[in-house]
Write an enzyme that holds these catalytic residues in place. Structure first.
Site, PDB file in Angstrom:
ATOM      1  N   GLU A 161      13.817  -2.476   0.468  1.00  0.00           N
ATOM      2  CA  GLU A 161      14.538  -3.172  -0.612  1.00  0.00           C
ATOM      3  C   GLU A 161      16.027  -2.916  -0.501  1.00  0.00           C
ATOM      4  O   GLU A 161      16.437  -1.755  -0.522  1.00  0.00           O
ATOM      5  CB  GLU A 161      14.005  -2.718  -1.973  1.00  0.00           C
ATOM      6  N   HIS A 219      12.878  -7.085  -7.434  1.00  0.00           N
ATOM      7  CA  HIS A 219      12.417  -5.911  -8.204  1.00  0.00           C
ATOM      8  C   HIS A 219      12.903  -6.000  -9.660  1.00  0.00           C
ATOM      9  O   HIS A 219      13.693  -5.171 -10.120  1.00  0.00           O
ATOM     10  CB  HIS A 219      12.918  -4.615  -7.540  1.00  0.00           C
ATOM     11  N   ARG A 244       4.491  -1.624  -5.998  1.00  0.00           N
ATOM     12  CA  ARG A 244       5.327  -1.041  -4.953  1.00  0.00           C
ATOM     13  C   ARG A 244       5.081  -1.771  -3.633  1.00  0.00           C
ATOM     14  O   ARG A 244       3.926  -2.085  -3.284  1.00  0.00           O
ATOM     15  CB  ARG A 244       5.001   0.448  -4.765  1.00  0.00           C
TER      16      ARG A 244
HETATM   17  P1  NAD Z   1      -0.278   4.217 -14.110  1.00  0.00           P
HETATM   18  O1  NAD Z   1      -0.184   5.591 -13.543  1.00  0.00           O
HETATM   19  O2  NAD Z   1      -0.419   4.049 -15.574  1.00  0.00           O
HETATM   20  O3  NAD Z   1      -1.487   3.427 -13.401  1.00  0.00           O
HETATM   21  C1  NAD Z   1      -1.720   3.494 -12.036  1.00  0.00           C
HETATM   22  C2  NAD Z   1      -3.227   3.484 -11.850  1.00  0.00           C
HETATM   23  O4  NAD Z   1      -3.497   3.359 -10.452  1.00  0.00           O
HETATM   24  C3  NAD Z   1      -3.902   4.783 -12.331  1.00  0.00           C
HETATM   25  O5  NAD Z   1      -4.845   4.494 -13.354  1.00  0.00           O
HETATM   26  C4  NAD Z   1      -4.560   5.317 -11.083  1.00  0.00           C
HETATM   27  O6  NAD Z   1      -5.796   5.936 -11.331  1.00  0.00           O
HETATM   28  C5  NAD Z   1      -4.728   4.047 -10.265  1.00  0.00           C
HETATM   29  N1  NAD Z   1      -4.982   4.285  -8.855  1.00  0.00           N
HETATM   30  C6  NAD Z   1      -4.579   5.313  -8.085  1.00  0.00           C
HETATM   31  N2  NAD Z   1      -5.092   5.189  -6.850  1.00  0.00           N
HETATM   32  C7  NAD Z   1      -5.843   4.053  -6.845  1.00  0.00           C
HETATM   33  C8  NAD Z   1      -6.620   3.397  -5.862  1.00  0.00           C
HETATM   34  N3  NAD Z   1      -6.771   3.900  -4.627  1.00  0.00           N
HETATM   35  N4  NAD Z   1      -7.217   2.248  -6.206  1.00  0.00           N
HETATM   36  C9  NAD Z   1      -7.098   1.739  -7.462  1.00  0.00           C
HETATM   37  N5  NAD Z   1      -6.393   2.330  -8.439  1.00  0.00           N
HETATM   38  C10 NAD Z   1      -5.772   3.471  -8.123  1.00  0.00           C
HETATM   39  O7  NAD Z   1       1.010   3.442 -13.565  1.00  0.00           O
HETATM   40  P2  NAD Z   1       1.696   2.144 -14.184  1.00  0.00           P
HETATM   41  O8  NAD Z   1       2.723   2.561 -15.151  1.00  0.00           O
HETATM   42  O9  NAD Z   1       0.643   1.177 -14.570  1.00  0.00           O
HETATM   43  O10 NAD Z   1       2.484   1.604 -12.890  1.00  0.00           O
HETATM   44  C11 NAD Z   1       1.793   0.970 -11.834  1.00  0.00           C
HETATM   45  C12 NAD Z   1       2.734   0.697 -10.679  1.00  0.00           C
HETATM   46  O11 NAD Z   1       3.784  -0.181 -11.087  1.00  0.00           O
HETATM   47  C13 NAD Z   1       3.447   1.937 -10.107  1.00  0.00           C
HETATM   48  O12 NAD Z   1       3.507   1.805  -8.708  1.00  0.00           O
HETATM   49  C14 NAD Z   1       4.847   1.836 -10.684  1.00  0.00           C
HETATM   50  O13 NAD Z   1       5.806   2.519  -9.919  1.00  0.00           O
HETATM   51  C15 NAD Z   1       5.038   0.338 -10.640  1.00  0.00           C
HETATM   52  N6  NAD Z   1       6.078  -0.209 -11.538  1.00  0.00           N
HETATM   53  C16 NAD Z   1       6.814  -1.238 -11.067  1.00  0.00           C
HETATM   54  C17 NAD Z   1       7.756  -1.825 -11.886  1.00  0.00           C
HETATM   55  C18 NAD Z   1       8.625  -2.941 -11.366  1.00  0.00           C
HETATM   56  O14 NAD Z   1       9.776  -3.015 -11.739  1.00  0.00           O
HETATM   57  N7  NAD Z   1       8.120  -3.834 -10.539  1.00  0.00           N
HETATM   58  C19 NAD Z   1       7.934  -1.364 -13.193  1.00  0.00           C
HETATM   59  C20 NAD Z   1       7.151  -0.318 -13.650  1.00  0.00           C
HETATM   60  C21 NAD Z   1       6.209   0.267 -12.803  1.00  0.00           C
HETATM   61  C1  MLT Z   2       9.814   1.718 -12.099  1.00  0.00           C
HETATM   62  O1  MLT Z   2       9.176   2.408 -11.318  1.00  0.00           O
HETATM   63  O2  MLT Z   2      10.129   2.104 -13.234  1.00  0.00           O
HETATM   64  C2  MLT Z   2      10.168   0.356 -11.691  1.00  0.00           C
HETATM   65  O3  MLT Z   2       9.989   0.120 -10.358  1.00  0.00           O
HETATM   66  C3  MLT Z   2      11.430  -0.172 -12.230  1.00  0.00           C
HETATM   67  C4  MLT Z   2      12.678   0.462 -11.742  1.00  0.00           C
HETATM   68  O4  MLT Z   2      12.706   1.005 -10.662  1.00  0.00           O
HETATM   69  O5  MLT Z   2      13.675   0.409 -12.482  1.00  0.00           O
END
Ligand code: NAD
Ligand code: MLT
Length: 315
Positions: free
Chosen positions: A265, A283, A236
């Protein structure tokens, strides 16, 4: 007592499999192709008891309050930062997401950005497209035996780690909710962020954007990093402070950044996007056919489960 869902509006180009599944389970579903203004969305949602969004539509408290028929908001994706969850809860509206549906795509995209940074692939391609054959400008580095620091050892962080280990990278990481023992199962050496900064050649962040993670990489943390550290944000916008990143890139303290997400964004300030050491994407972490299809199917099944009174989990 089941919460019966009869009509669901599918926004933001949700995968068409969602419509097929909902209809096969007796729920009317409408795919709305064009983006709706806030007023049009409110007007449209009077006819629906369910809505599915990806990230383009923000479901604000104002919208929730003006749509009394709404019973469920589905997010075909992971982050629910575009849905006002407090307001939904106060108004008795269920919010659900599909947290694992795009994990592999986001992890692969992270690895792609790491590889692009190590070998200057986007810049070399742009140079060739400009008619040049400039081999000297694009000397890279192997990933073999380099150290990857991973902040956030959840679904995506772990998958990114195991993939980069196949390049011979050493993986170290931090997560307040993951123990040293749990991290070790994924060959990740758990340590505090203060220990990660001076050791890592690459740092990738995989946390939600919450007050504790906003600006996790900032002027202070960059100063503690190895000179030339490369950073990746596929989570994010704002977890890596954008101002601090630009300053670190300009000073050479940061040797490159792979950015999939931005505070705003699309970003209106393009200083980072246009920086020669930045590889930027709009993204795209979840933008694969497989992830979209998985998220579309999962959210549709979850909504149908709710409607049929089966057990479910909300956000
Ligand atoms: P998840 O919940 O499985 O993992 C997130 C981890 O972050 C958790 O284990 C949590 O304990 C940890 N966390 C929380 N606070 C923390 C801190 N202060 N320091 C270190 N770790 C900490 O989530 P995920 O599915 O792995 O997703 C991770 C990120 O990726 C989210 O922000 C999600 O929205 C984003 N995401 C982005 C895309 C994209 O299109 N770019 C796609 C999917 C997810
Ligand atoms: C998500 O949180 O799933 C990703 O950022 C991807 C999306 O927004 O589609």
């Amino acid at each position: 007592m089941p919460i019966q869902i009869k009509n669901v509006l599918l926004l933001d180009n949700v995968d068409p499999s969602a419509k097929t599944i909902l209809e096969s389970r007796g729920i009317n579903a409408t795919l709305q192709k064009e983006k709706l203004t806030k007023d049009n969305l409110v007007q449209e949602l009077q006819k629906y008891d369910g809505v599915v969004v990806r990230s383009a539509t923000t479901v604000t408290s104002e919208i929730i309050q003006q749509c009394p028929n709404l019973k469920i908001i589905g997010r075909a994706g992971t982050g629910v930062d575009n849905v006002d969850i407090d307001s939904a809860t106060k108004n008795g509206v269920i919010v659900m997401n599909t947290p694992g549906g795009n994990t592999l795509s986001a992890a692969e995209h992270t690895c792609t950005l790491i590889a692009c940074l190590s070998r200057n692939v986007p810049a070399a391609d742009a140079s060739m497209k400009a008619g040049k054959w400039d081999r000297k400008a694009f000397m890279g580095n192997e990933l073999y035996e380099k150290t990857l620091g991973i902040v956030g050892l959840g679904r995506i962080g772990r998958e990114a780690a195991t993939r980069m280990q196949s390049f011979g990278m050493k993986t170290i990481g931090f997560d307040p909710l993951v123990s040293k023992e749990e991290a070790a199962k994924f060959d990740i050496e758990w340590m505090e962020c203060s220990e990660i900064w001076p050791r890592a050649d690459y740092i990738t962040v995989h946390t939600p954007l919450i007050p504790q993670t906003k600006g996790l990489l900032n002027d202070d943390s960059f100063a503690k990093c190895k000179k030339g550290v490369k950073v990746i944000n596929c989570a994010r916008g704002g977890i890596i402070d954008e101002g601090a990143l630009l300053r670190a890139l300009e000073s050479g303290q940061c040797g490159g950044a792979g950015l999939d997400v931005f505070v705003e964004e699309p970003p209106t300030n393009l200083s980072l996007v246009k920086h020669p050491k930045v590889v930027a994407c709009p993204h795209l972490g979840a933008s694969t056919k497989e992830a979209q299809s998985r998220c579309g199917r999962e959210i549709a099944d979850q909504i149908a489960d709710v409607s049929e009174g089966k057990s479910f989990f909300g956000v």
